[in-house]
Write an enzyme that holds these catalytic residues in place. Structure first.
Site, PDB file in Angstrom:
ATOM      1  N   HIS A 116      -5.680  -0.348   6.515  1.00 57.03           N
ATOM      2  CA  HIS A 116      -5.595  -1.164   7.914  1.00 57.03           C
ATOM      3  C   HIS A 116      -6.963  -1.510   8.817  1.00 57.03           C
ATOM      4  O   HIS A 116      -7.570  -2.261   9.031  1.00 57.03           O
ATOM      5  CB  HIS A 116      -4.733  -0.451   8.718  1.00 57.03           C
ATOM      6  CG  HIS A 116      -3.340  -0.534   8.189  1.00 57.03           C
ATOM      7  ND1 HIS A 116      -2.670  -1.308   7.531  1.00 57.03           N
ATOM      8  CD2 HIS A 116      -2.154   0.353   8.193  1.00 57.03           C
ATOM      9  CE1 HIS A 116      -1.579  -1.162   6.794  1.00 57.03           C
ATOM     10  NE2 HIS A 116      -1.327   0.158   7.679  1.00 57.03           N
ATOM     11  N   ASP A 124      -4.009   6.701   4.589  1.00 59.39           N
ATOM     12  CA  ASP A 124      -2.623   6.142   5.166  1.00 59.39           C
ATOM     13  C   ASP A 124      -3.017   5.075   5.985  1.00 59.39           C
ATOM     14  O   ASP A 124      -2.330   4.009   5.919  1.00 59.39           O
ATOM     15  CB  ASP A 124      -1.839   7.107   5.982  1.00 59.39           C
ATOM     16  CG  ASP A 124      -0.469   6.481   6.375  1.00 59.39           C
ATOM     17  OD1 ASP A 124       0.212   5.685   5.452  1.00 59.39           O
ATOM     18  OD2 ASP A 124      -0.135   6.526   7.598  1.00 59.39           O
ATOM     19  N   LYS A 157       0.927  -1.068  -0.060  1.00 55.86           N
ATOM     20  CA  LYS A 157      -0.159  -0.052   0.110  1.00 55.86           C
ATOM     21  C   LYS A 157       0.845   1.130   0.111  1.00 55.86           C
ATOM     22  O   LYS A 157       2.164   1.221   0.397  1.00 55.86           O
ATOM     23  CB  LYS A 157      -0.687   0.010   1.133  1.00 55.86           C
ATOM     24  CG  LYS A 157      -0.188   0.234   2.671  1.00 55.86           C
ATOM     25  CD  LYS A 157      -1.070   0.832   3.711  1.00 55.86           C
ATOM     26  CE  LYS A 157      -0.949   2.423   3.621  1.00 55.86           C
ATOM     27  NZ  LYS A 157      -0.006   2.783   4.670  1.00 55.86           N
TER      28      LYS A 157
HETATM   29  C1  BG6 Z   1       1.920   1.977   7.924  1.00 56.46           C
HETATM   30  C2  BG6 Z   1       1.603   3.456   7.792  1.00 56.46           C
HETATM   31  O1  BG6 Z   1       1.027   1.341   6.661  1.00 56.46           O
HETATM   32  O2  BG6 Z   1       1.429   1.848   9.093  1.00 56.46           O
HETATM   33  C3  BG6 Z   1       2.288   4.175   8.912  1.00 56.46           C
HETATM   34  O3  BG6 Z   1       2.179   3.944   6.411  1.00 56.46           O
HETATM   35  C4  BG6 Z   1       1.933   3.745  10.135  1.00 56.46           C
HETATM   36  O4  BG6 Z   1       2.004   5.669   8.753  1.00 56.46           O
HETATM   37  C5  BG6 Z   1       2.288   2.268  10.178  1.00 56.46           C
HETATM   38  O5  BG6 Z   1       3.148   4.341  11.040  1.00 56.46           O
HETATM   39  C6  BG6 Z   1       1.826   1.707  11.396  1.00 56.46           C
HETATM   40  O6  BG6 Z   1       2.073  -0.021  11.412  1.00 56.46           O
HETATM   41  P1  BG6 Z   1       2.374  -0.611  12.875  1.00 56.46           P
HETATM   42  O7  BG6 Z   1       2.744  -2.113  12.448  1.00 56.46           O
HETATM   43  O8  BG6 Z   1       3.684   0.201  13.552  1.00 56.46           O
HETATM   44  O9  BG6 Z   1       1.240  -0.362  13.457  1.00 56.46           O
END
Ligand code: BG6
Length: 491
Positions: free
Chosen positions: A241, A236, A149
């Site tokens: 997510h 983002d 992504k």
């Molecule tokens: C990424 C985003 O997909 O996920 C980031 O682009 C974010 O901005 C990150 O910080 C968070 O991932 P995790 O695994 O640290 O929760």
């Protein structure tokens, strides 16, 4: 307890963007970990590709440095050396024709080997790279392409990117990563729902009052300001997510764990999301942007200072009230929130059950809270089921709200693999269950686009919040208007 390791067949993995942050921070440390666990079979080859004019020895040194920084196992010198021996490097500019023959030469050998191309590059490179791979006859029947992504910035651009990759690779060869799906506890959502008789009969609006999804980060935008300015929290984090988490909570039981069975059910959820557009965005959404404040133990600048743009209108926080308009969920809101520079890094799914219909206890027994299931994705992965129980004692009947508390690290006492470890091995095995299908990505964008469109016509921009707080006050009001509250009391 020892986890079971199933070896994968020998494979070639080509990492485009091989000198980038993702490769150094996540991909190679994850591969090293799988290597240490004995998951690779000989002869496996890992090939970094980027424009930098390095030779393989120099590239291996950069990987060794990355492991020092990002792998807890970097002290194992013999193993590091054996791992580095598998790594090669090909310098090439994906926009040019030079260099591809060298890549072809490195990949030569048994054409039936699994060959995976990881595109750790900007999305506008996906199409051109796929085209070059085809032009240089590098795509074998057993090839896969892995993309990260953001896949586009709206439905139309996502479709163009998917068309470009799809012109070379068939859908079953395309692995679109959402690294949240690789997190252990996210997969545990499926285990919890579908491997237990307890929850599924109650998993609907008759018994569930609301669902809350929080993905909070304490970090700011770090060095990714340019990307983030064009993205914002909605693109983002929410488009991918949070919507993926929502799908796993809300989907119907799939017929099996087979990729298309699961993805088909997730798609139905995305297609059931009630639209948020100009007619209801003011009531159903809150945007925020962090101001200077205190976070991670010190004073931190504002987002505008972080990106060097005093006029920025990019949101670093979003809260949404989402309706899943289908028979199972009508009447149960899903509250989503995510943001940077919040008080702590915490991701949780909270399922709040309805109030009991009638209390037999007197007022002196205390307030009866709703049963809540809290699924903690990170950190301290685990599950808490908050229940009312009797406080011990010979006096009257006093009720207490206490959790049945299961911390996974304590319960299983084994190392929980990083998301990329599992996802990379799933690609090699050809298991696409934890990857997004084209129609899912595009359906998610189709739901997101009207929100952005509505925001673009609003007179006010994101509301300010101080770094180190839980976002703008309006986000609290979004939930309190409905007589509910975010789950901060039990974090
Ligand atoms: C990424 C985003 O997909 O996920 C980031 O682009 C974010 O901005 C990150 O910080 C968070 O991932 P995790 O695994 O640290 O929760």
């Amino acid at each position: 307890m020892v986890s079971r390791i199933l070896k994968v067949d020998p494979f070639d993995l080509v990492v485009f963007g091989g000198t980038g942050d993702l490769a150094y921070r996540k991909l190679f440390p994850a591969l090293f970990r799988r290597f240490l666990d004995g998951q690779f079979s000989e002869p496996t080859r890992l090939i970094g590709v980027s424009r930098q004019p390095l030779d393989s020895a120099a590239y291996r040194r950069t990987i060794a440095e990355a492991l020092q920084k990002f792998s807890t196992e970097a002290g194992r010198a013999d193993e590091v050396k054996a791992f580095l021996d598998m790594i090669d490097y090909v310098p090439l500019d994906v926009g040019q024709d030079a260099g591809w023959d060298l890549l072809a030469e490195r990949l030569s050998g048994d054409p039936s080997r699994v060959r995976a191309f990881y595109l750790a590059t900007a999305a506008d490179r996906f199409g051109p790279i796929a085209k070059q791979l085809a032009a240089h006859a590098l795509v074998t029947p057993n090839s896969r392409i892995i993309v990260e992504k953001p896949i586009g910035h709206d439905a139309a651009s996502a479709a163009r990117i998917n068309d470009a990759i799809g012109a070379v690779f068939s859908e079953r060869q395309i692995f679109r990563i959402d690294h949240y799906l690789g997190k252990e506890t996210v997969q545990n959502l499926m285990a919890l729902r579908f491997a237990n008789a307890l929850f599924e009969p109650l998993w609907n609006s008759a018994h569930i009052d609301h669902v809350e999804l929080t993905v909070a980060e304490s970090i700011g935008v770090e060095s990714r300001g340019t990307y983030y300015e064009n993205s914002g929290a909605l693109r983002d984090m929410v488009q991918n997510h949070l919507l993926q988490l929502l799908c796993l909570v809300a989907m119907e039981p799939p017929a099996s764990l087979e990729a298309d069975a699961v993805r088909g059910e997730k798609l139905k959820v995305l297609e059931s999301l009630a639209p948020i557009d100009a007619s209801n965005a003011a009531q159903a959404t809150v945007r925020g942007q962090y101001r200077a404040g205190a976070s991670e133990g010190g004073a931190v600048p504002s987002y505008a200072q972080d990106v060097g743009n005093p006029d920025t209108a990019t949101e670093t926080f979003v809260a949404l009230k989402v309706a899943v308009a289908n028979w199972r969920w009508a009447g149960t809101p899903f509250y989503l929130r995510t943001g940077k520079r919040l008080p702590q890094r915490v991701s949780e799914v909270i399922v709040a059950f309805r109030k009991i219909p009638h209390s037999i206890f007197s007022a002196e027994s205390g307030r009866i809270s709703k049963t809540r299931l809290v699924i903690r994705l990170q950190p301290d992965e685990g599950i808490k089921l908050w229940l009312m129980l009797k406080e011990p004692g010979a006096g009257g009947m006093r009720l207490r709200y206490v959790p049945l508390d299961m911390n996974f690290a304590e319960a299983f006492q084994i190392y929980a693999p990083e998301a990329y470890e599992r996802l990379l091995m799933d690609v090699i095995r050809g298991n696409a269950t934890l990857f997004m299908r084209r129609d899912e990505v595009e359906a998610a964008w189709r739901w997101i686009d009207p929100i952005r469109e509505a925001w673009s016509h609003m007179s006010d921009g994101p509301r300010p919040y101080f770094a180190g707080t839980w976002g703008p006050a309006a986000a609290i009001a979004l939930v309190e208007r409905d007589g509910r509250s975010w789950n901060e009391d039990v974090v």
